[in-house]
Write a protein that holds these residues in place. Structure first.
Motif, short mmCIF file in Angstrom:
data_model
loop_
_atom_site.label_atom_id
_atom_site.label_comp_id
_atom_site.label_asym_id
_atom_site.label_seq_id
_atom_site.Cartn_x
_atom_site.Cartn_y
_atom_site.Cartn_z
N PRO A 217 0.78 -0.96 -0.22
CA PRO A 217 0.36 -0.30 0.21
C PRO A 217 0.90 1.50 -0.12
O PRO A 217 1.65 1.52 0.17
CB PRO A 217 -0.97 -0.34 1.72
N GLY A 218 -0.14 2.48 -0.48
CA GLY A 218 1.15 3.88 -0.08
C GLY A 218 0.28 4.00 0.80
O GLY A 218 1.22 5.75 1.53
N ALA A 219 -0.69 4.24 1.11
CA ALA A 219 -1.33 4.72 2.46
C ALA A 219 -1.84 3.77 3.53
O ALA A 219 -2.61 2.96 3.46
CB ALA A 219 -2.50 5.40 2.03
N ILE A 220 -1.48 3.83 4.54
CA ILE A 220 -1.86 2.89 5.72
C ILE A 220 -2.11 4.19 6.77
O ILE A 220 -1.85 5.01 7.07
CB ILE A 220 -0.44 2.49 6.27
N GLY A 251 5.48 4.59 1.95
CA GLY A 251 4.51 5.28 1.49
C GLY A 251 4.45 5.56 2.89
O GLY A 251 5.51 6.12 3.12
N ALA A 252 3.18 6.58 3.25
CA ALA A 252 2.76 7.59 4.64
C ALA A 252 2.27 6.58 5.00
O ALA A 252 1.44 5.81 4.91
CB ALA A 252 2.50 8.47 4.37
N ILE A 278 2.95 9.84 9.82
CA ILE A 278 2.43 11.33 10.12
C ILE A 278 1.13 11.00 11.56
O ILE A 278 1.33 9.92 11.76
CB ILE A 278 1.08 11.54 8.74
N LEU A 279 1.45 11.63 12.59
CA LEU A 279 1.42 11.83 13.99
C LEU A 279 -0.02 12.00 14.27
O LEU A 279 -0.79 12.90 13.17
CB LEU A 279 1.79 13.01 14.93
N GLY A 280 -0.46 11.28 14.84
CA GLY A 280 -2.49 12.03 15.22
C GLY A 280 -2.89 12.66 15.54
O GLY A 280 -4.00 13.36 14.78
N THR A 281 -2.05 13.50 15.47
CA THR A 281 -1.96 14.88 15.89
C THR A 281 -2.45 16.16 14.98
O THR A 281 -3.81 16.83 14.77
CB THR A 281 -1.26 15.41 17.20
N GLU A 282 -1.93 15.18 14.27
CA GLU A 282 -1.93 16.25 12.86
C GLU A 282 -4.22 15.76 12.70
O GLU A 282 -4.23 16.94 11.93
CB GLU A 282 -1.70 15.80 11.30
#
Length: 322
Positions: A217-220, A251-252, A278-282
């Motif tokens: 995958p590219g996004a998880i 990916g990210a 990418i942190l969940g705070t985003e």
């Protein structure tokens, strides 16, 4: 039965809430469990201070739905953030749902709509989908990292439903792998997605061996708590995730868990395997800004987004030092 139908003739508040609400012009709630470390009230406090509003979001750490439905009928109530375990359970009690809320089958935002005769409708929205979408859009400069590639969602609850919706509608996922320690959760998610015409994109990944054969995958989006795997099902879920993270093309990964800390073991593993984490705070920031658009009636350009990001970054720095 909707809230309008349940409305009593009078409202009696607990004394500790009454004294707190008396000093405010308006108040909202964060309704769920294990809320102590949640940054949601902090985020909204920055917004209200920036707008000069004497408003506050109050933590309501509870599983008592009847109590919540009673409290929100207070005339000063403006809306609520709905978190686990209530995102699905709240739906039957609402008067109206937005398109995203209805399609996802989960609500994280309760807002009010005033009728001409003065009655208030209690409406449900899902801003988690916006938070997930914008976490990728705002943090991954090259969208080809995730667009037109498979994606993966870890978990099967309300946040997972939001992730599937965002990946399908906006992030151009070709297929969406779903993994969970509870197969019945996945069955329910697939059934709901079938009803909404995109169930054919969902692939239930049940074993590490199956994961080996899949295109990476590219996004998880990870929507599970940061606990070490204990049961056989949890251990298999971790093995599946490890197989996927070790695939050649990276990916990210958005780690939705940020409570009590956004620096999770799964996030560390992904980072060590070369993924952008990418942190969940985003997601918290972008879904929270969307909530305040519902509650204040202001546009994003009118809200103090920069101050919100700065405040959350400072809190993250404090957490990382612990």
């Amino acid at each position: 039965m909707t809230i309008q139908e349940k409305q009593p003739s009078g409202l009696h508040l607990e004394s500790h809430l009454e004294s707190r609400i008396d000093r405010l012009d308006r108040h909202g709630f964060l309704f769920g469990k294990k809320l102590t470390a949640s940054m949601s009230p902090l985020l909204h406090d920055v917004v209200y201070q920036g707008l000069g509003l004497n408003w506050e979001q109050i933590r309501l750490d509870s599983t008592d739905m009847d109590r919540f439905l009673r409290l929100i009928r207070h005339p000063k109530f403006y809306g609520a953030s709905i978190t686990m375990p209530h995102k699905v359970a709240i739906l039957p009690h609402l008067d109206e749902l937005t398109e995203e809320c209805r399609d996802v089958g989960a609500c994280n935002t309760l807002f009010l709509r005033q009728l001409p005769d003065g009655r208030r409708l209690f409406c449900g929205a899902n801003t988690d989908v916006i938070g997930i979408r914008d976490s990728f859009v705002q943090n991954v400069p090259d969208p080809s990292v995730y667009e037109h590639r498979p994606a993966m969602v870890i978990g099967g609850g309300g946040a997972a439903r939001s992730a599937i919706y965002a990946l399908h509608k906006w992030l151009k996922a070709t297929r969406i792998y779903v993994v969970s320690r509870d197969s019945s959760e996945i069955a329910a998610v697939v059934a709901e997605c079938n009803e909404r015409s995109y169930g054919d994109r969902i692939v239930h990944v049940e074993t590490a061996e199956q994961a080996e054969r899949l295109e990476g995958p590219g996004a998880i989006v990870s929507c599970i708590p940061d606990f070490p795997p204990v049961t056989d099902a949890e251990k298999e879920l971790r093995r599946i995730t490890e197989v996927v993270l070790r695939k050649e093309r990276k990916g990210a990964m958005l780690e939705m868990c940020y409570n009590p800390s956004p620096f999770t073991s799964l996030g560390a593993l992904a980072e060590s395997e070369g993924w952008q984490v990418i942190l969940g705070t985003e997601a918290l920031i972008w879904q929270g800004i969307e909530q305040d658009k519902y509650w204040t009636g202001r546009d994003t350009s009118e809200l103090p987004v920069a101050q919100v990001k700065e405040t959350i970054a400072k809190r993250l720095a404090e957490i990382s030092k612990k």
